[in-house]
Enzyme design. Structure first.
Site, PDB file in Angstrom:
ATOM      1  N   ASN A   1     113.439 -83.937 -27.759  1.00  0.00           N
ATOM      2  CA  ASN A   1     112.829 -84.852 -28.734  1.00  0.00           C
ATOM      3  C   ASN A   1     113.700 -84.821 -29.984  1.00  0.00           C
ATOM      4  OD1 ASN A   1     111.312 -86.198 -30.609  1.00  0.00           O
ATOM      5  ND2 ASN A   1     109.616 -84.717 -30.647  1.00  0.00           N
TER       6      ASN A   1
ATOM      7  N   LYS B   1     113.396 -86.569 -32.567  1.00  0.00           N
ATOM      8  CA  LYS B   1     112.639 -86.892 -33.791  1.00  0.00           C
ATOM      9  C   LYS B   1     113.421 -87.944 -34.608  1.00  0.00           C
ATOM     10  CE  LYS B   1     110.491 -82.423 -33.369  1.00  0.00           C
ATOM     11  NZ  LYS B   1     109.754 -81.339 -34.005  1.00  0.00           N
TER      12      LYS B   1
ATOM     13  N   HIS C   1     102.364 -86.714 -30.570  1.00  0.00           N
ATOM     14  CA  HIS C   1     103.063 -85.552 -31.137  1.00  0.00           C
ATOM     15  C   HIS C   1     102.339 -85.108 -32.404  1.00  0.00           C
ATOM     16  CE1 HIS C   1     106.115 -83.036 -32.947  1.00  0.00           C
ATOM     17  NE2 HIS C   1     106.676 -82.957 -31.756  1.00  0.00           N
TER      18      HIS C   1
ATOM     19  N   GLU D   1     103.373 -84.256 -35.174  1.00  0.00           N
ATOM     20  CA  GLU D   1     103.889 -84.857 -36.411  1.00  0.00           C
ATOM     21  C   GLU D   1     103.283 -86.246 -36.627  1.00  0.00           C
ATOM     22  OE1 GLU D   1     108.020 -84.172 -35.513  1.00  0.00           O
ATOM     23  OE2 GLU D   1     107.669 -82.028 -35.776  1.00  0.00           O
TER      24      GLU D   1
ATOM     25  N   GLU E   1     102.270 -77.852 -27.533  1.00  0.00           N
ATOM     26  CA  GLU E   1     103.139 -77.527 -28.659  1.00  0.00           C
ATOM     27  C   GLU E   1     102.292 -76.980 -29.794  1.00  0.00           C
ATOM     28  OE1 GLU E   1     107.051 -79.926 -28.444  1.00  0.00           O
ATOM     29  OE2 GLU E   1     105.607 -81.122 -29.560  1.00  0.00           O
TER      30      GLU E   1
ATOM     31  N   GLY F   1     109.608 -75.949 -35.142  1.00  0.00           N
ATOM     32  CA  GLY F   1     110.615 -75.889 -36.200  1.00  0.00           C
ATOM     33  C   GLY F   1     110.550 -74.645 -37.060  1.00  0.00           C
TER      34      GLY F   1
ATOM     35  N   SER G   1     110.025 -74.321 -30.970  1.00  0.00           N
ATOM     36  CA  SER G   1     111.084 -73.318 -31.120  1.00  0.00           C
ATOM     37  C   SER G   1     111.626 -72.806 -29.789  1.00  0.00           C
ATOM     38  CB  SER G   1     110.607 -72.164 -32.008  1.00  0.00           C
ATOM     39  OG  SER G   1     110.322 -72.638 -33.323  1.00  0.00           O
TER      40      SER G   1
HETATM   41  P1  13P Z   1     111.414 -77.545 -32.268  1.00  0.00           P
HETATM   42  O1  13P Z   1     112.011 -77.262 -30.883  1.00  0.00           O
HETATM   43  O2  13P Z   1     112.449 -77.996 -33.243  1.00  0.00           O
HETATM   44  O3  13P Z   1     110.539 -76.434 -32.711  1.00  0.00           O
HETATM   45  O4  13P Z   1     110.466 -78.845 -32.061  1.00  0.00           O
HETATM   46  C1  13P Z   1     109.557 -78.856 -31.025  1.00  0.00           C
HETATM   47  C2  13P Z   1     108.973 -80.202 -30.918  1.00  0.00           C
HETATM   48  O5  13P Z   1     108.226 -80.625 -31.785  1.00  0.00           O
HETATM   49  C3  13P Z   1     109.338 -81.021 -29.759  1.00  0.00           C
HETATM   50  O6  13P Z   1     108.537 -82.146 -29.645  1.00  0.00           O
END
Ligand code: 13P
Length: 251
Positions: free
Chosen positions: A12, A14, A99, A101, A169, A175, A214
């Site tokens: 992803n 983002k 997601h 976010e 997640e 992150g 992560s």
């Molecule tokens: P990270 O791997 O950067 O922690 O992000 C995970 C994520 O949100 C994937 O959708």
């Protein structure tokens, strides 16, 4: 769980990636051509602007592309949004919905996420439906309840088997460099599997359950070996071909 389930490692990106970043996909395509075949489906969900140009590199390499969100409607007056069929038209075969976010930044509810997943299915896309608790929810002992509620509300009735992917997640792991213990991941994924089977019967057995948060080369082998973890959804570590390749071949 059926032994013939094909794991999925999905990146992803983002809101990262200009056309110059296609070099990383070229590198990954080179690794896929030269190395031993991966034991998983490899996917990248770039920003929508890159789906079409990336597909010229990804398709011959067997890399599947996905969007990061879609609108529940097929078309219409929704400025700035993108429809599932537009993603499919650009070359996507999957789309992330719900997601954390988007749930946090755009107030997306389980009901909206379910409608987005239905729009994805109607356009022939595989929805990757995300669920996960916040740190406060985990500390309050509510992780199972929150994730169960999200799963029940976000997954459409017609979803099952290979048509749909669920990504667990934990918000606090995204992150941050933090990950749950292997025991905690195993417990959550077992709960997800049990709930899918109790709702969908045998059709719940083949649904791929991804872990995200992560995930990186250093922890991929351990996490991807956990029961009921059928792959990963990778954020930061998917942006560089070397890191993403290390996760793909950790399986
Ligand atoms: P990270 O791997 O950067 O922690 O992000 C995970 C994520 O949100 C994937 O959708």
């Amino acid at each position: 769980m059926p032994q013939n389930i094909t794991p999925l490692i999905a990146g992803n990106w983002k809101m990262n990636g200009l056309r110059a970043a296609l070099i990383e996909v070229e590198k990954l395509a080179g690794r896929l051509a030269a190395g031993e075949p991966p034991r998983c489906t490899v996917a990248i969900c770039p920003p929508a602007t890159l789906i079409n140009p990336m597909n010229r590199i990804a398709a011959p390499a067997g890399i599947v592309l996905g969007g990061q969100d879609c609108h529940p409607a097929a078309s219409g007056a929704h400025t700035g949004d993108i429809a599932a069929q537009m993603l499919a038209d650009a070359g996507a075969q999957m789309v992330i919905v719900g997601h954390s976010e988007r749930r946090a930044d755009h107030g997306e509810t389980d009901d909206l996420v379910r409608q987005k997943a239905m729009a994805a299915l109607a356009s022939g896309l595989t929805p990757i439906i995300c669920v996960g608790e916040t740190r406060a929810e985990r500390e309050a002992g509510k992780a199972d309840a929150v994730v169960s509620r999200q799963l029940a509300g976000s997954v459409p009735d017609q979803a099952a088997d290979e048509d749909v992917v669920i990504a667990y997640e934990p918000v606090w792991a995204i992150g941050t460099g933090l990950t749950p213990t292997s025991a905690d991941i195993a417990e959550m994924h077992k709960n997800l599997r049990d709930q899918l089977i109790s709702r969908f019967g045998k059709r719940g057995e083949g649904v791929r359950l991804l872990y995200g948060g992560s995930l990186k080369p250093a922890n991929a082998k351990e996490i991807l070996a956990i029961a009921n973890v059928n792959g990963g959804l990778v954020g930061g570590a998917s942006l560089l071909a070397d890191d993403f390749a290390a996760i793909i071949w950790a399986l």
